[in-house]
Design a protein around this motif. Structure first.
Motif, short mmCIF file in Angstrom:
data_model
loop_
_atom_site.label_atom_id
_atom_site.label_comp_id
_atom_site.label_asym_id
_atom_site.label_seq_id
_atom_site.Cartn_x
_atom_site.Cartn_y
_atom_site.Cartn_z
N GLN A 351 48.17 50.65 48.09
CA GLN A 351 47.48 50.25 46.88
C GLN A 351 46.79 48.92 47.09
OE1 GLN A 351 51.13 50.03 44.44
NE2 GLN A 351 50.68 47.85 44.11
N LYS A 352 45.73 48.70 46.36
CA LYS A 352 44.91 47.51 46.60
C LYS A 352 45.48 46.26 45.92
CE LYS A 352 40.67 50.13 47.36
NZ LYS A 352 40.91 50.15 48.80
N GLU A 353 46.22 46.43 44.85
CA GLU A 353 46.75 45.28 44.12
C GLU A 353 48.17 44.96 44.59
OE1 GLU A 353 45.10 43.38 41.97
OE2 GLU A 353 43.30 44.59 42.27
N ASN A 354 48.41 43.70 44.91
CA ASN A 354 49.76 43.20 45.26
C ASN A 354 50.38 43.91 46.46
OD1 ASN A 354 49.77 41.31 43.13
ND2 ASN A 354 50.40 42.90 41.70
N ASN A 355 49.53 44.46 47.34
CA ASN A 355 50.04 45.11 48.54
C ASN A 355 49.49 44.38 49.76
OD1 ASN A 355 49.58 47.22 50.89
ND2 ASN A 355 51.29 47.98 49.67
N THR A 380 54.91 45.30 49.06
CA THR A 380 54.28 45.43 47.75
C THR A 380 55.07 44.59 46.75
OG1 THR A 380 53.64 47.69 48.29
CG2 THR A 380 53.48 47.03 45.99
N ASP A 382 55.67 43.16 42.70
CA ASP A 382 55.41 43.50 41.30
C ASP A 382 54.81 42.29 40.58
OD1 ASP A 382 57.49 41.75 40.69
OD2 ASP A 382 58.94 43.34 40.29
N ASP A 383 54.66 42.41 39.29
CA ASP A 383 54.01 41.33 38.52
C ASP A 383 54.86 40.06 38.43
OD1 ASP A 383 51.88 42.98 38.09
OD2 ASP A 383 52.59 43.70 36.14
N ASN A 385 56.44 38.87 41.05
CA ASN A 385 56.49 38.40 42.44
C ASN A 385 57.78 38.85 43.16
OD1 ASN A 385 54.84 37.03 44.40
ND2 ASN A 385 56.38 35.41 44.46
#
Length: 473
Positions: A351-355, A380, A382-383, A385
């Motif tokens: 995935q592009k976000e947070n990965n 990866t 999560d929101d 951290n």
């Protein structure tokens, strides 16, 4: 029959010779002595040839080392040796090598000339960067390279910085006239009924690009009639299916390097491919061959373990999907049933976000060398951290390509901070089982993996450590 065009001559070869190395065929059977036999390992580039293949009505050329190229892999292709770019007088590449004193003993010179010519045929912008990239597998022990670089600079200036057509390269005296006819000749071979017979064999050693097997067991391959997997269309697919990236086992490293789908799925891997091998070897080496070699330090194996890849094993119509991390059982032993072959490799597109995905390698030379220790890491967050998912692999620290299961389990749910990373280093140290060998002591390998894991983490957050303190520790 094996059929191909050698320079400007159609060649038919008995399939019984299909396991012969192409350089030996050139020098012994065809008496073409321009390409030199030096290292016999694809290391020096003195035997570089151009291999042209008809794709989407265009002849696409790649450079390869003939000393470890299976003869069967020339099937339906245009093979260009140094003799195949000769013309009345010197061509422009040869002329610049002479004018810039780019040759001394002469052993490496044919390979350099062919590689520079190949750089003009890739379809890329003709820049000095791309010229040097196409010569990265050519070694010269005499000149110090500067005279060769001056020759390539003059060629870039003459070409004008743009990719040129075959017709333009012929007019400018970089290629002989016969290159205009090659597309038609290849189409003729492709329509002949028996031209695919070499690919129908089901018995014998399964052989892809040959880059490892021709170093390990050349005599065995010469005497065998291998089961050639390299050009089987069912093993050469690259595609994205839903959230998965999928590719066949005979896809080469060069294929992935140039694949838009791969670069879209795992962006920013230019440096990774440079660490793997030379351009000539990447153009030959299949991913399936790298995985089946089962080397504890196979770079692409470690890379794919970091992506938590799955593999498809096939036996006729039967297929079996397993995780790559479960495939390796012990040194050179795999979960492989009789009659099976490696068909495909799949991995979930990160995935592009947070990965964050990273590959690191330590070797005696930065480029074109086998790893002492290598490692891949995908984390990866999560929101909050916290570590939502983690996959960490390491080579050179155990009898198999190592997927760090205990380390992964420890990381899941932990906050991504210095305290977690410090504790993770202890978990990694207990999980691995390196031994002392020619590439370093066990303690040294533990230290290397520690540093590589820290390098992964610093790519995620460069401020997580004080680098001065980290270096001193």
């Amino acid at each position: 029959m094996i059929q191909f065009i050698l320079n400007n001559q159609k060649v038919l070869v008995d399939p019984k010779k299909s396991g012969m190395a192409f350089l030996d065929f050139l020098r012994k059977d065809k008496k073409l002595k321009g390409m030199k036999l030096v290292c016999k390992e694809g290391e020096c580039g003195a035997c570089t040839v151009l291999v042209g293949e008809l794709k989407e009505d265009q002849v696409i050329y790649q450079s390869m080392t003939a000393c470890i190229m299976p003869l069967a892999n020339a099937h339906r292709k245009h093979i260009v040796t140094i003799e195949g770019i000769n013309m009345d007088g010197l061509n422009k590449v040869q002329e610049e090598m002479v004018l810039q004193n780019g040759t001394q003993c002469g052993f490496c010179t044919p390979g350099f000339v062919v590689s520079m010519t190949g750089a003009l045929l890739t379809g890329e912008v003709v820049s000095q960067e791309n010229m040097i990239k196409n010569m990265d597998g050519n070694i010269c022990r005499c000149t110090g390279y500067h005279s060769i670089m001056r020759a390539s600079e003059n060629i870039v200036t003459d070409i004008g910085g743009k990719a040129k057509s075959i017709n333009t390269l012929i007019k400018k005296r970089y290629l002989p006239e016969y290159f205009k006819t090659i597309k038609k000749q290849l189409k003729s071979i492709a329509t002949e009924r028996d031209s695919s017979g070499i690919l129908k064999r089901k018995e014998g050693i399964r052989l892809g690009g040959g880059t490892d097997l021709y170093v390990q067991k050349p005599n065995e391959l010469y005497e065998a009639e291998p089961n050639h997997m390299y050009d089987k269309s069912s093993l050469n697919q690259i595609k994205i299916v839903g959230k998965e990236f999928r590719f066949g086992a005979s896809v080469t490293m060069g294929d992935l390097y140039r694949s838009k789908e791969f670069n879209q799925s795992v962006p920013g891997q230019e440096e990774f491919f440079k660490l793997l091998s030379s351009t000539q070897i990447r153009n030959m080496a299949t991913i399936g061959g790298n995985l089946m070699n089962a080397s504890p330090i196979g770079d692409f194996t470690i890379f794919l373990l970091g992506l938590d890849a799955k593999i498809i094993l096939a036996n006729g119509a039967k297929k079996r999907k397993i995780f790559l991390k479960d495939f390796y059982l012990d040194y050179k032993k795999m979960d492989f049933k009789k009659g099976e072959y490696l068909k495909e490799i799949h991995f979930t597109i990160p995935q592009k976000e947070n990965n964050f995905f990273s590959f690191e390698k330590v070797s005696l030379r930065k480029y074109l060398d086998i790893a002492g220790v290598n490692s891949a890491c995908q984390i990866t967050l999560d929101d909050q951290n916290k570590i939502k998912e983690a996959h960490i692999s390491a080579g050179g620290v155990g009898p198999i390509p190592w997927y760090l299961k205990k380390t992964r389990k420890f990381l899941i749910g932990k906050p991504f901070n210095k305290t977690t990373i410090d504790k993770t280093l202890d978990v990694i140290n207990k999980e691995i089982t390196p031994i002392s060998d020619a590439r370093g002591t066990a303690d040294y390998k533990r230290l290397l993996l520690r540093q590589l894991f820290l390098a992964h983490c610093l790519k995620i957050d460069e401020n997580i450590y004080d680098l001065t303190t980290l270096i001193r520790s």
